[in-house]
Design an enzyme around this catalytic site. Sequence first.
Site, mmCIF file in Angstrom:
data_model
loop_
_atom_site.group_PDB
_atom_site.id
_atom_site.type_symbol
_atom_site.label_atom_id
_atom_site.label_comp_id
_atom_site.label_asym_id
_atom_site.label_seq_id
_atom_site.Cartn_x
_atom_site.Cartn_y
_atom_site.Cartn_z
ATOM 1 N N GLY A 69 0.928 -1.190 -0.060
ATOM 2 C CA GLY A 69 -0.024 0.128 0.000
ATOM 3 C C GLY A 69 0.966 1.354 0.035
ATOM 4 O O GLY A 69 2.071 1.114 0.232
ATOM 5 N N LYS A 102 4.275 12.193 -3.322
ATOM 6 C CA LYS A 102 5.142 11.065 -2.849
ATOM 7 C C LYS A 102 6.080 11.575 -1.840
ATOM 8 O O LYS A 102 6.771 12.497 -2.095
ATOM 9 C CB LYS A 102 5.826 10.494 -4.062
ATOM 10 C CG LYS A 102 6.555 9.212 -3.642
ATOM 11 C CD LYS A 102 7.009 8.407 -5.196
ATOM 12 C CE LYS A 102 8.108 7.210 -4.623
ATOM 13 N NZ LYS A 102 8.353 6.660 -6.125
ATOM 14 N N ASP A 106 8.927 6.255 7.630
ATOM 15 C CA ASP A 106 8.280 7.516 8.136
ATOM 16 C C ASP A 106 7.316 8.414 7.116
ATOM 17 O O ASP A 106 6.979 9.226 7.483
ATOM 18 C CB ASP A 106 9.856 8.318 8.346
ATOM 19 C CG ASP A 106 10.525 8.547 7.252
ATOM 20 O OD1 ASP A 106 10.047 8.016 5.991
ATOM 21 O OD2 ASP A 106 11.542 9.075 7.042
ATOM 22 N N GLY A 107 7.215 7.599 6.154
ATOM 23 C CA GLY A 107 6.399 8.221 5.035
ATOM 24 C C GLY A 107 6.929 9.263 4.407
ATOM 25 O O GLY A 107 6.429 10.092 3.620
ATOM 26 N N ARG A 151 -1.431 -1.245 -9.884
ATOM 27 C CA ARG A 151 -0.444 -1.983 -10.119
ATOM 28 C C ARG A 151 -0.939 -3.528 -10.127
ATOM 29 O O ARG A 151 -2.117 -3.930 -9.551
ATOM 30 C CB ARG A 151 0.688 -2.103 -8.968
ATOM 31 C CG ARG A 151 1.087 -0.587 -8.575
ATOM 32 C CD ARG A 151 0.930 -0.196 -6.884
ATOM 33 N NE ARG A 151 1.007 1.086 -6.722
ATOM 34 C CZ ARG A 151 2.088 1.912 -6.861
ATOM 35 N NH1 ARG A 151 3.369 1.071 -7.048
ATOM 36 N NH2 ARG A 151 2.356 3.191 -6.649
ATOM 37 N N ASP A 190 4.401 -5.035 -7.243
ATOM 38 C CA ASP A 190 3.692 -3.683 -6.690
ATOM 39 C C ASP A 190 4.343 -2.401 -7.671
ATOM 40 O O ASP A 190 3.834 -1.444 -7.423
ATOM 41 C CB ASP A 190 3.954 -3.526 -5.279
ATOM 42 C CG ASP A 190 5.283 -3.442 -4.816
ATOM 43 O OD1 ASP A 190 6.180 -4.698 -5.251
ATOM 44 O OD2 ASP A 190 5.909 -2.613 -4.344
ATOM 45 N N ASN A 191 5.466 -2.764 -8.374
ATOM 46 C CA ASN A 191 6.017 -1.732 -9.014
ATOM 47 C C ASN A 191 5.744 -1.981 -10.758
ATOM 48 O O ASN A 191 6.380 -1.202 -11.659
ATOM 49 C CB ASN A 191 7.531 -1.486 -8.922
ATOM 50 C CG ASN A 191 7.855 -1.329 -7.342
ATOM 51 O OD1 ASN A 191 7.119 -0.297 -6.903
ATOM 52 N ND2 ASN A 191 8.798 -1.668 -6.977
ATOM 53 N N ASP A 231 7.619 3.835 -10.368
ATOM 54 C CA ASP A 231 8.417 3.630 -9.375
ATOM 55 C C ASP A 231 9.895 3.477 -9.838
ATOM 56 O O ASP A 231 10.458 2.537 -9.891
ATOM 57 C CB ASP A 231 8.046 2.386 -8.498
ATOM 58 C CG ASP A 231 6.770 2.683 -7.622
ATOM 59 O OD1 ASP A 231 6.253 3.878 -7.620
ATOM 60 O OD2 ASP A 231 6.065 2.017 -6.836
HETATM 61 P P1 AMP Z 1 9.131 0.491 -2.865
HETATM 62 O O1 AMP Z 1 10.119 -0.334 -2.681
HETATM 63 O O2 AMP Z 1 9.569 1.897 -3.206
HETATM 64 O O3 AMP Z 1 8.256 0.071 -4.229
HETATM 65 O O4 AMP Z 1 7.853 0.667 -1.852
HETATM 66 C C1 AMP Z 1 7.577 -0.859 -1.300
HETATM 67 C C2 AMP Z 1 6.742 -0.464 -0.329
HETATM 68 O O5 AMP Z 1 7.339 0.287 0.978
HETATM 69 C C3 AMP Z 1 5.597 0.549 -0.549
HETATM 70 O O6 AMP Z 1 4.354 0.008 0.358
HETATM 71 C C4 AMP Z 1 6.138 1.834 0.114
HETATM 72 O O7 AMP Z 1 4.580 2.503 0.159
HETATM 73 C C5 AMP Z 1 6.637 1.586 1.446
HETATM 74 N N1 AMP Z 1 7.656 2.416 1.518
HETATM 75 C C6 AMP Z 1 8.756 2.972 1.144
HETATM 76 N N2 AMP Z 1 9.482 3.737 1.428
HETATM 77 C C7 AMP Z 1 8.657 4.014 2.718
HETATM 78 C C8 AMP Z 1 8.916 5.252 3.770
HETATM 79 N N3 AMP Z 1 9.776 5.953 3.740
HETATM 80 N N4 AMP Z 1 7.869 5.129 4.722
HETATM 81 C C9 AMP Z 1 6.917 4.223 4.595
HETATM 82 N N5 AMP Z 1 6.554 3.439 3.553
HETATM 83 C C10 AMP Z 1 7.510 3.264 2.599
HETATM 84 MG MG MG Z 2 6.743 0.938 -5.134
#
Ligand code: AMP
Ligand code: MG
Length: 469
Positions: A82, A104, A116-117, A174, A239-240, A249
């Site tokens: 998510g 983002k 940390d979002g 996705r 998911d990407n 992504d």
């Molecule tokens: P990604 O590897 O960038 O495709 O992200 C995989 C998952 O990790 C997704 O659910 C993202 O929303 C979550 N995510 C990545 N970085 C962060 C972050 N800094 N804080 C919270 N969730 C993250």
């Molecule tokens: Mg992603």
Amino acid sequence: MTIPFDNSYARLPDRFYVAQPPVPVAAPAIIAVNEGLAQALGIDPAMLTADILAGNEVPKGASPLAAAYAGHQFGGFVPQLGDGRAVLLGEVDGPSGRFDIQLKGAGRTPFSRGGDGRAAVGPVIREYIVSEAMHALGIPTTRALAAVTTGEVVHRETDLPGAVLTRVASSHIRVGTFQYFYARQDQEGLQALTDHVIARHYPDADGPVTLLSAIIERQATLIAQWMAVGFIHGVMNTDNMAISGDTIDFGPCAFMEGYHPDTVFSSIDRNGRYSWINQPKIAHWNLSQLATCLVPLAGGKVDELQTTLNRFPDLFDAAFVTAFSRKLGLIETQDDDSEMIGALLRILADAGVDFTLFFRHLTAFLGGSDHVQTLVDTSVFTDWMDRWVERTSGETKARLALMRAANPIFIPRNHRVEEAIVAANSGNYAPFQKLNAVLARPFDEQPENAAYETPATKDEEVHVTFCGT
Ligand code: AMP
Ligand code: MG
């Protein structure tokens, strides 16, 4: 003045997302606003203030949400991922169609798990540069509408300036979105998602089989287009992979310099799962996960899903030959095109020659320059050139036009992206702006920017890229 939102995803059932406003930040400041893109979306750039772009102010008509999805990460299934650091503000249905506007790095959501979002300025800059470059290269992709700094620090290996990217996508749905509902055996959810995807992206599809067929066609073309410019996505987790067929992504992605099919950059890709050459195999694997998710909707047509999925390798091979035929100026197809392309790639791998420069100089050869022969200096290459010269005799003008439109002069070279990121970390965005301007015209001769054509020197070379999230 308002942003003309029309939020179709927010009208889907509640369990598709969590309503979630962006979390405000300390001191928003604009790095860049992509005014051309704003206009194409029917958004008055004056609406794109630092406060809106940082999430401190939610614009009228937005219905901010964090979408639910699942996904296979490096082959292992995670039933809930998510939007953990992104918030969909809403959709605009403007002059060029319907697009998501997403922030983002917009703060924690119920999907953040331990994160940390937030996003650091480096990955924001990287995604901005590379997604806009992909667009200029004619490759379907999400885009960058803006980047802002937050005035806050994010803690990674070191403390870094925080930033928010405004991402534009034809949707953020996705393969992992389908997996989310499949994993919960939520057939109604799967059906609602499928109906939404058909209406939004594939209006000619009339059910799961024709939908899968259309999706695999777009992915086959997309992956071939990536490979034809030496692009390595780096984290092709399910998911990407966007259902729309756009590149999405941009994490540890990179453009290959010295050609080798097994090239990998991502620091987290230790086994080369997502190497340049593996991308079609991984796409096929990801699409088989999608096909599995469609089984509950297929009724008696499960065999047809399988037959459709099995078409992927041939579709990809055809798209690959098409893409590389353009790079070689092959106007008319011949039976041995694929063999001729393969022979060249083996020669380039042995020589380790810069992929982009090679095709640039092969193009120039038709225009009368013989520089390409100094790039690769082997007898097997001389033989190949003889064969190619014979194959491309006549219709020089048309061949040149084809090659010039297929062989970029300027790509986001890793050391240039790195240079822009390092400068941005200390608040200097000039290298970022300059690089964007050069990459906006990748096929045009820009003698004043010749320094951006060449590969990294040994000192500048980037061997590893990081997600940096
Ligand atoms: P990604 O590897 O960038 O495709 O992200 C995989 C998952 O990790 C997704 O659910 C993202 O929303 C979550 N995510 C990545 N970085 C962060 C972050 N800094 N804080 C919270 N969730 C993250
Ligand atoms: Mg992603």
